[in-house]
Every structure is written in structure tokens, then in C-alpha cells.
Design an enzyme around this catalytic site. Structure first.
Site, PDB file in Angstrom:
ATOM      1  N   VAL A 173       6.182   2.888  -0.425  1.00  0.00           N
ATOM      2  CA  VAL A 173       5.402   1.648  -0.470  1.00  0.00           C
ATOM      3  C   VAL A 173       5.618   0.795   0.779  1.00  0.00           C
ATOM      4  CG1 VAL A 173       4.765  -0.313  -1.881  1.00  0.00           C
ATOM      5  CG2 VAL A 173       5.828   1.679  -2.955  1.00  0.00           C
ATOM      6  N   SER A 174       4.523   0.499   1.470  1.00  0.00           N
ATOM      7  CA  SER A 174       4.574  -0.266   2.717  1.00  0.00           C
ATOM      8  C   SER A 174       3.957  -1.650   2.521  1.00  0.00           C
ATOM      9  CB  SER A 174       3.783   0.495   3.788  1.00  0.00           C
ATOM     10  OG  SER A 174       3.511  -0.332   4.884  1.00  0.00           O
ATOM     11  N   PRO A 175       4.479  -2.656   3.242  1.00  0.00           N
ATOM     12  CA  PRO A 175       3.876  -3.992   3.201  1.00  0.00           C
ATOM     13  C   PRO A 175       2.799  -4.149   4.277  1.00  0.00           C
ATOM     14  CG  PRO A 175       5.848  -4.085   4.528  1.00  0.00           C
ATOM     15  CD  PRO A 175       5.686  -2.634   4.085  1.00  0.00           C
ATOM     16  N   ILE A 192       0.856  -1.198   0.000  1.00  0.00           N
ATOM     17  CA  ILE A 192       0.000   0.000   0.000  1.00  0.00           C
ATOM     18  C   ILE A 192       0.888   1.242   0.000  1.00  0.00           C
ATOM     19  CG2 ILE A 192      -1.935  -1.085   1.241  1.00  0.00           C
ATOM     20  CD1 ILE A 192      -0.940   0.486   3.765  1.00  0.00           C
ATOM     21  N   ASP A 228       5.538   3.184   9.061  1.00  0.00           N
ATOM     22  CA  ASP A 228       6.182   1.877   9.218  1.00  0.00           C
ATOM     23  C   ASP A 228       7.109   1.867  10.429  1.00  0.00           C
ATOM     24  OD1 ASP A 228       4.953   0.786   7.037  1.00  0.00           O
ATOM     25  OD2 ASP A 228       6.627   1.141   5.661  1.00  0.00           O
TER      26      ASP A 228
END
Ligand SMILES: *[C@@H]1O[C@H](CO)[C@@H](O)[C@H](O)[C@H]1NC(C)=O
Ligand SMILES: *[C@@H]1O[C@H](CO)[C@@H](O)[C@H](O)[C@H]1NC(C)=O
Length: 704
Positions: free
Chosen positions: A276-278, A178, A389
Site C-alpha cells: 500500500v502506497s500513499p 493505492i 515508492d
């Protein structure tokens, strides 16, 4: 240069074409892997910049994976290394080592080293002051481990060169990433955003390496996601989501080999992962679980806003994201739609002194083309706030005394930004004028590496930092259109992230105006990307036309500086009273079942006495019918964890706990856990020891 190095793969190609006339090998290919883990205990991790995030053990070893591609005329090496970043000094040290062995075969021009950006590996290997601020300065052991790991992986690839073929294909992973700064993304022009279905890239691009006889050799998968599934409370060294995906792919292809030891090598490399983060559940308030405010704050003072998920804890989240990446990578690998790469290998590399570089920017608002310039490096205030994050990570403020001894040691040298800096950085309020800070030595790079390789119609742009989603898309478009000006074939372009130099983030000028973390960390000012687009266009044109470019100014060699290093060495170890190193203090349960976790505790030395590179602090072993012990798992397996603790600093005693999650498909039988280590004798010297647990039995049927 010794031309024998080139002659050998060419000779092989010739031999092969003559011996098997039907076989067409387009390239010589060599692939190798090596351990790059470094010290797993007491060293602060790199990535979250959190000084209390010191290693206390190991979950997944980190590896360097190297891929040599040679068209008989030009050689190229791509290295994906499981590290937070790659500094210029690391790359220089690698190339210097290779030069001793191979002459001018491996150079600045044709070696591309890309960090996966895991946030759970030991820091202190990047020499610029800012990056070592949180790690108590430079850590020689981290630096050597990563340099030696990368070098060894290239040497192994070199020794494995044989004729082969390369294929390319793409797929999509929809639910593994995301955008963590969507409000900045939304400031990009609507017409541009409308071209895309998502605010992050969902494409996985895969290169497949196959020997001329058809046997699989290796794979590189590029997918844009931060390896931050393991969060800033983790204290076990880990290669995170992309690292586990690589292990899963390698395990599938190399039946029965231990992690990092098999022939087939799978890399999951970084790309335009800047925003972009997981953590796909998105940001939530820590305790209430409510949505955060638009500024990512939560009501009250104590509650933080951070993102997590999709799993119940960070280990499960890492595993879920890894399996999504792995599953799609296997789908692509098995599909028949791939295209074969043909055509020459062309490499182009140039060092660029960024401050003062000029470019042209089309401003949508004014409808005018503006002449713009890159600034001296500086970091904005939002940088200190961290990201969702890893919130609030950089715990210092200007001019105040903090708990950070390195910061205290250097803060008197901090330079104030000039009028010119303030004007140049535009929307960014400057927290640290790092470009003017020279003491004790340079804080952030000014000279960066820019590199591009074309392999037939496939182009890899190696970029010196973290491009955001839209920055990466603009870069790919710019390069593709430059190539198409003269070839008419549309190339496939991938962004290889965090290559060669680490110069933080590259947000688009529009994202920059919003000053989220990524914009605040875009160090050369609002037009950092504008300058890079111009630079890489030139590199692409040079590659297409087979032209060389000027090498550019060399970055400073910081290894010659008097590096600050406040990390205390290991002084000595002693075993507990009446015990020996390796004694098992707590035995595993006598009988256990698949799905359970067994554990054992041993008297230990300090893990920094010997890093056990390419080896292991532990093995799980099964005894077979002939009485032979078979290795079942090492410290690099997902199922094992290695926890170290100093039980008395004064006495120098420590212990390790080793745990093993028993796989569901385990063979029943008798097992034991073994611990390998080294202790430092009080009167000098480092000595090996080992210890074993009692046997335990794994029962797979339900007898009573
Ligand atoms: C990290 O993950 C753990 C669960 O594994 C969770 O308890 C903790 O709150 C998380 N912390 C942050 C800062 O994400
Ligand atoms: C575009 O122009 C406007 C109006 O002059 C200005 O406010 C804005 O900062 C410019 N955008 C960029 C990215 O430079």
C-alpha cells in the site's frame, strides 16, 4: 513479582467505584510518549536502503507512544514507535530495562512494539546483517535512542495509570492510499477479490481511551499505508504522513503544548501496509510524466518510473495524506456510534522458528489441499529492483564489486542456495540465500515473534513484518472465525504491522507467484502466509480459552556478536575563524508576514554530540508584554526545519540553517530564533552552547 504493581490500579478502581457509584471504569489505562529520534546527521535512513540517503537534519522528531491496558488481572502494553522497523534486539533491550525497574510486570508475552515504518528515520538499529548493510553497519546511537525512547514512553505510561474506559469505532478514508503491486493482487482468486470494493483496505479502526471522569486520554488509529510520502531524496529526519497526523491530533487535544509534550497521546499505527502506497498519483515516468509500462519501466535508459503525489512536492504530499487521516480520525472520535470494550485482557505470545513449519494450503487451481512448508529465508531478484515508492534502491549485484563497503566486506561469505532452497522458494529466483548466510552474523531472522491480544471482543494481531492487503484480510478472517467457534460474538480484529521482529513481507501464495517486490521479499517462501494463518489461529483459540501457549525457541541475541560498525565518529568541532559556536551568520528579515518563511544560519557543532532527546535543537520565541520569552515552536513542529552542513571536514566547522514557516494564525509581535547545540572540543569533552538571532517583527495587518 511485586504484586503491588497490580494492586495499585485495582485499588484505584475500587476507590473510584465507591466514590462515584455511577461511574464504571472497565480497565486501568496508562498512556505515555517519549522522543526516540536518534542521530539526525550523517546516518543513512532506514527503509529505502539507499546508501546516499544520509540525514542532514530534522523536520519531524520521531516518538514512541505507549498504551497500557490492565483489567486488574492481566496487563498489556501497545507501543507504536516512529521507526522503519523494530528488531528483536531492540525489544529485548527494552524488556530488560523494564525488568530492572518493575520485575516481571512487562515481558515478551505482554509487550507489543509496532513500528510505523517511516522511511525517514536513522537506520542501524536492527542487528541482522541485511538490514544494516546500507547503513555502514550497526549504529549504537540509533539503537540506544530507540530503546531509551520506547522504555521511557512505557515508564511514563506506567506512572500515569488510572481507571478508564475504552471505545472502538471504525471509519473510511477513501483517497489516501493505492496498491503499488496491483498485478500481484489480481492473481488472488476472483471469488475472494469480489468480496471487496478496493484493492487496498480503506478502513480506519480507532481505539479511544477515556478516563473514568470522562476526560480524553488518548487514541490509537490503525490505517494501512506506507509512510513513504517523503521519498528517497529526503535527507531530513521525519515521521512522515502518519507521524504528522499524530501531531495534528495531539495539537487539537493539547492546546498550547509543544509536540510530544502534551497529555493526550495520539498514535497512527501501522497495519497490513505491505503493498500500500500513499503516492496516490500512481507511478509515472520521471521526466515525460507518461504512464509507465506494465513492468514499471520507462522508454530509454535514464528515465525511472516512480509514484508520487497528491501534492506538488513530497512535503505537500505528506501534509495532504496526514490531514486526510487526521480528519477522518477526528470524525470517528466525535461520532456517537462507538462501542465500549468490556471483558478480560488476554495476551498470547510465541516465538516460532519458521523454516520447516508445516501447514495446509487449498490450491484453487488443482482443487486440492496440499501439505506445505516454510523455507529458510531468501530474497528474490525483484527485491533488488525496489518499488515504485523507492525505485532501484538496492544497488548491488551478485558477485560484483560495488560501492557498498559493507557488502564488499561480507560478500565472500555469501552462501549459494542449495537445490532444496531453490525448490522450496518456488516461483522466486533467489538473489540472496540469507538463511544460509551466517557471516559475519545472521542476515535475516529465522525465529519470529507471533503475538495476539484480546481486549473483550477486540483483537490485535501483532505480526512480524509487512502483510499485504489480502494477507491481512485473510488473517483477520481466520482469527475472527477461530474466536467465533467458541464465543459467537464477532470480534473486531486489527493487524498491528511490523511488531517485535522484522521479517520483511508476507504476500499471499498467489501474489507470490507474480514475484513483485513484496513477493520477492516474502522470505520464508510461497507459504509464509499459510503458516502464519495456522499459527495465529492457534493463538486466537488460546486467547479465547484463556490458555497459555509454549513460549517457543528464543531468537539469538545478536548484541553479543562482534558487530560491524563502519560509521565514523565525530572527531572534533571548531567554530569559524573569529566566531563562536552559536553566532548568527545570517539574520532573519526584519519584518515578515504570516505565510512567509523566515530563516537564520548559525555556527554549529555536530548534532551527533548530543541528540537533544526530549529537547530541541531550536526554538522560535515570542516576547510578551511583560518581557517574557514564550516558546512558539520547537524542532518537532511541522513549521520548522533544521538543516545541518559540515562546511569543512578538515577544520571541523559546520553550520545550521533553521527555517520557520509562519502560520497564518500567528500572533503579531516580536520574535527570535534560538539554536541549542553541543560542540566536541579538539582536546576532548563535549560542551553546550546556544545562539540567538536578532529580533524580527511579524506584522499581520498591511501597514506600509
Ligand atoms: C521526490 O520528491 C521530489 C519533490 O519533493 C521530486 O523532485 C523527486 O523527483 C522525487 N523523487 C523520487 C525518487 O520520488
Ligand atoms: C497450485 O497448483 C498449480 C498446479 O500444480 C501450481 O502451478 C501452483 O504453483 C500452485 N499454487 C500455489 C500457490 O502453490
Amino acid at each position: 513479582m511485586d504484586s503491588g504493581w497490580i494492586a495499585r490500579p485495582l485499588g484505584l478502581l475500587l476507590f473510584l467505584t465507591m466514590a462515584f457509584p455511577g461511574v464504571t471504569a472497565s480497565y486501568s489505562i496508562g498512556i505515555g510518549t517519549a522522543d526516540s529520534t536518534g542521530p539526525v546527521a550523517e546516518i543513512v535512513f532506514m527503509g529505502y536502503a539507499k546508501m546516499d540517503q544520509k540525514g542532514t537534519g530534522l523536520h519531524l522528531r520521531t516518538f514512541a507512544r505507549s498504551f497500557i491496558i490492565d483489567d486488574g488481572n492481566q496487563r498489556f502494553v501497545f507501543v507504536s514507535v516512529e521507526s522503519a522497523m523494530i528488531g528483536h534486539d531492540v525489544r529485548s533491550a527494552v524488556i530488560a530495562k523494564l525488568k530492572k525497574k518493575y520485575g516481571d510486570l512487562y515481558t515478551d508475552e505482554n509487550v507489543m512494539i509496532s513500528a510505523t515504518h517511516t522511511h525517514s528515520s536513522p537506520g542501524g538499529s536492527n542487528l541482522y546483517t541485511l538490514f544494516d548493510l546500507t547503513t555502514f553497519g550497526f549504529i549504537k546511537q540509533s539503537f540506544s535512542a530507540i530503546v531509551n525512547g520506547i522504555t521511557k514512553s512505557i515508564e511514563r505510561a506506567h506512572d500515569a495509570v488510572l481507571p478508564g474506559r475504552i471505545f472502538v469505532d471504525r471509519g473510511e478514508v477513501l483517497d489516501a492510499n493505492i496498491n503499488r503491486s496491483p498485478q500481484a493482487y489480481l492473481n488472488n482468486p476472483k471469488t475472494e477479490r469480489d468480496k471487496y470494493n478496493h484493492n487496498v483496505d480503506k478502513t480506519m479502526t480507532q481505539l479511544q481511551f477515556v478516563a473514568a471522569d470522562g476526560s480524553p486520554l488518548g487514541v490509537i488509529n490503525w490505517f494501512a499505508v506506507h509512510p513513504t510520502s517523503m521519498n528517497n531524496t529526503n535527507r531530513l529526519v521525519s515521521s512522515d504522513n502518519v507521524g504528522y497526523a499524530a501531531l495534528l491530533f495531539e495539537e487539537k487535544m493539547n492546546k498550547n503544548s509543544m509536540p510530544g509534550k502534551g497529555k493526550f497521546v495520539a498514535a497512527f499505527a501501522s497495519s497490513n501496509l505491505g503493498d500500500v502506497s500513499p503516492n496516490t498519483q500512481g507511478p509515472k515516468c520521471e521526466f515525460s510524466g507518461e504512464e509507465c509500462s506494465a513492468q514499471y519501466t520507462c522508454p530509454g535508459k535514464k528515465e525511472r518510473c516512480f509514484a508520487s503525489g497528491p501534492g506538488k512536492d513530497m512535503f505537500e504530499s505528506t501534509s495532504i495524506i496526514a490531514r486526510k487521516l487526521f480528519t477522518e480520525a477526528v470524525n470517528i472520535w466525535q461520532r456517537g456510534s462507538k462501542a465500549e470494550l468490556k471483558g478480560p485482557v488476554r495476551v498470547v505470545h510465541r516465538y516460532v522458528n519458521m523454516p520447516g513449519q508445516r501447514g495446509e494450503y487449498y490450491n484453487e487451481t488443482t482443487g486440492r489441499v496440499e501439505e506445505v512448508e516454510a523455507c529458510l529465508p531468501a530474497m528474490g531478484y525483484s527485491f533488488a529492483a525496489g518499488t515504485t515508492d523507492g525505485p532501484g534502491s538496492f544497488a548491488f549485484e551478485q558477485g560484483t564489486t560495488t560501492s557498498n563497503p559493507v557488502w564488499n566486506a561480507v560478500r565472500n561469505f555469501v552462501a549459494a542456495p542449495t537445490e532444496e532452497d531453490i525448490k522450496c522458494h518456488g516461483a522466486k529466483p533467489i538473489l540472496l540465500a540469507t538463511g544460509r548466510m551466517r557471516l559475519p552474523y545472521q542476515w535475516q531472522p529465522k525465529v519470529v515473534s507471533t503475538q495476539l491480544v484480546a481486549i473483550g471482543d477486540f483483537v490485535i494481531a501483532g505480526v512480524p513484518g509487512e502483510f499485504t492487503t489480502m494477507s491481512g484480510r485473510r488473517m483477520r478472517e481466520t482469527i475472527a472465525s477461530a474466536v467465533m467457534e467458541s464465543t459467537e460474538v464477532e470480534p473486531i480484529v486489527v493487524i498491528a504491522g511490523l511488531c517485535n521482529t522484522y521479517s520483511d513481507y508476507i504476500a499471499t501464495p498467489e501474489e507470490y507467484e507474480i514475484q513483485r517486490y513484496e513477493g520477492a521479499s516474502t522470505i520464508f517462501g510461497p507459504h509464509t502466509l499459510t503458516i502464519y494463518l495456522k499459527q495465529y489461529r492457534e493463538l486466537a483459540l488460546a486467547a479465547v480459552h484463556g490458555r497459555k501457549v509454549e513460549p517457543g525457541p528464543s531468537p539469538p541475541d545478536l548484541t553479543t556478536e562482534n558487530l560491524i560498525s563502519l560509521q565514523t565518529p565525530v572527531i572534533y568541532d571548531t567554530s569559524k575563524w573569529g566566531r563562536d559556536f552559536g553566532d548568527c551568520l545570517r539574520q532573519p528579515e526584519k519584518t515578515v508576514r504570516p505565510g512567509h518563511t523566515v530563516s537564520a544560519i548559525f555556527v554549529s557543532g555536530h548534532p551527533r554530540n548530543n541528540l537533544m532527546m526530549d529537547s530541541s535543537f531550536l526554538t522560535v520565541e515570542r516576547i510578551d508584554d511583560n518581557g517574557n520569552w514564550i516558546e512558539v515552536a520547537t524542532d518537532a513542529n511541522w513549521e520548522t526545519r533544521f538543516y545541518w552542513a559540515r562546511t569543512s571536514v578538515i577544520l571541523g566547522t559546520s553550520q545550521v540553517e533553521i527555517t520557520w514557516d509562519i502560520p497564518l494564525d500567528v500572533l503579531p509581535g516580536k520574535y527570535r530564533i534560538r539554536h541549542n547545540g553541543y560542540y566536541r572540543y579538539i582536546l576532548g569533552g563535549v560542551f553546550p552552547y546556544q545562539g540567538f538571532s536578532d529580533l524580527f517583527e511579524i506584522q499581520t495587518t498591511s501597514e506600509s
